[in-house]
Design a protein around this motif. Sequence first.
Motif, mmCIF file in Angstrom:
data_model
loop_
_atom_site.group_PDB
_atom_site.id
_atom_site.type_symbol
_atom_site.label_atom_id
_atom_site.label_comp_id
_atom_site.label_asym_id
_atom_site.label_seq_id
_atom_site.Cartn_x
_atom_site.Cartn_y
_atom_site.Cartn_z
ATOM 1 N N ARG A 142 -9.079 -0.896 2.954
ATOM 2 C CA ARG A 142 -8.778 0.671 3.937
ATOM 3 C C ARG A 142 -10.217 0.779 3.861
ATOM 4 O O ARG A 142 -10.561 1.163 5.320
ATOM 5 N N GLU A 143 -11.649 0.895 2.900
ATOM 6 C CA GLU A 143 -12.168 1.473 3.589
ATOM 7 C C GLU A 143 -13.096 1.360 4.388
ATOM 8 O O GLU A 143 -13.882 1.088 5.625
ATOM 9 N N TRP A 144 -12.963 -0.653 4.605
ATOM 10 C CA TRP A 144 -13.942 -1.961 5.237
ATOM 11 C C TRP A 144 -13.190 -0.807 6.641
ATOM 12 O O TRP A 144 -13.922 -0.370 7.765
ATOM 13 N N ASP B 19 -11.855 2.286 7.870
ATOM 14 C CA ASP B 19 -12.263 3.195 8.479
ATOM 15 C C ASP B 19 -13.496 3.445 8.840
ATOM 16 O O ASP B 19 -14.307 3.951 9.429
ATOM 17 N N LYS B 20 -14.418 2.434 8.398
ATOM 18 C CA LYS B 20 -15.661 3.020 8.819
ATOM 19 C C LYS B 20 -15.467 1.597 10.205
ATOM 20 O O LYS B 20 -16.717 2.520 10.764
ATOM 21 N N ARG B 21 -14.742 0.877 10.315
ATOM 22 C CA ARG B 21 -14.856 0.586 12.205
ATOM 23 C C ARG B 21 -14.175 1.184 12.954
ATOM 24 O O ARG B 21 -13.922 0.436 14.464
ATOM 25 N N TRP C 47 0.623 -0.984 0.127
ATOM 26 C CA TRP C 47 -0.216 -0.273 -0.282
ATOM 27 C C TRP C 47 0.929 1.663 -0.280
ATOM 28 O O TRP C 47 0.746 2.301 -0.404
ATOM 29 N N SER D 218 1.034 4.052 -2.611
ATOM 30 C CA SER D 218 1.175 5.836 -2.630
ATOM 31 C C SER D 218 1.569 6.795 -2.932
ATOM 32 O O SER D 218 1.540 7.606 -3.346
ATOM 33 N N ILE E 226 -5.163 8.090 9.055
ATOM 34 C CA ILE E 226 -5.313 8.180 7.778
ATOM 35 C C ILE E 226 -4.070 7.629 7.072
ATOM 36 O O ILE E 226 -2.739 7.879 7.488
ATOM 37 N N LYS F 230 -9.811 7.109 14.281
ATOM 38 C CA LYS F 230 -9.314 7.052 12.598
ATOM 39 C C LYS F 230 -8.071 7.467 12.704
ATOM 40 O O LYS F 230 -7.648 8.646 13.520
ATOM 41 N N ASP G 244 -7.606 -1.501 -0.831
ATOM 42 C CA ASP G 244 -8.405 -0.167 -0.816
ATOM 43 C C ASP G 244 -9.403 -0.967 -0.152
ATOM 44 O O ASP G 244 -10.102 0.068 0.469
ATOM 45 N N HIS G 245 -9.911 -1.369 -0.595
ATOM 46 C CA HIS G 245 -11.558 -2.075 -0.414
ATOM 47 C C HIS G 245 -11.273 -2.436 1.358
ATOM 48 O O HIS G 245 -12.259 -1.636 1.978
#
Length: 114
Positions: free
Chosen positions: A99-101, A103-105, A30, A34, A112, A110, A96-97
Amino acid sequence: MTKKLNSDPVCAVDYAFQRIGGKYKGRIIWYIHSFTVLRYGELKRSIVGITPKMLTQTLRELEDDGLVNRRVYNEVPPKVEYTLTESAKELIPFIDHLREWGDKRMGNYKIICQ
């Protein structure tokens, strides 16, 4: 070229996790993604808690598995850059998916990621 691991994979999921599982491999992929190109010291600063020995070992495994390219420049001090192979770039949407998961939890915790 893929190196021999402790055991032969029993299925495609097992094969994939043998290559990108563990504490650091996904994060290294990752972070290189980036920034496109990262030097060893930049990776060391980006991956919190990793020892130099573990970073070197993990980078070698990723290189052996055809996920990371290592380019050494003939200068003093030595300059080494790491980039992703095309095969590793295919993993980015999945990471990335994740990472999004995450972020939600994470809620108030959080942090970044690049």
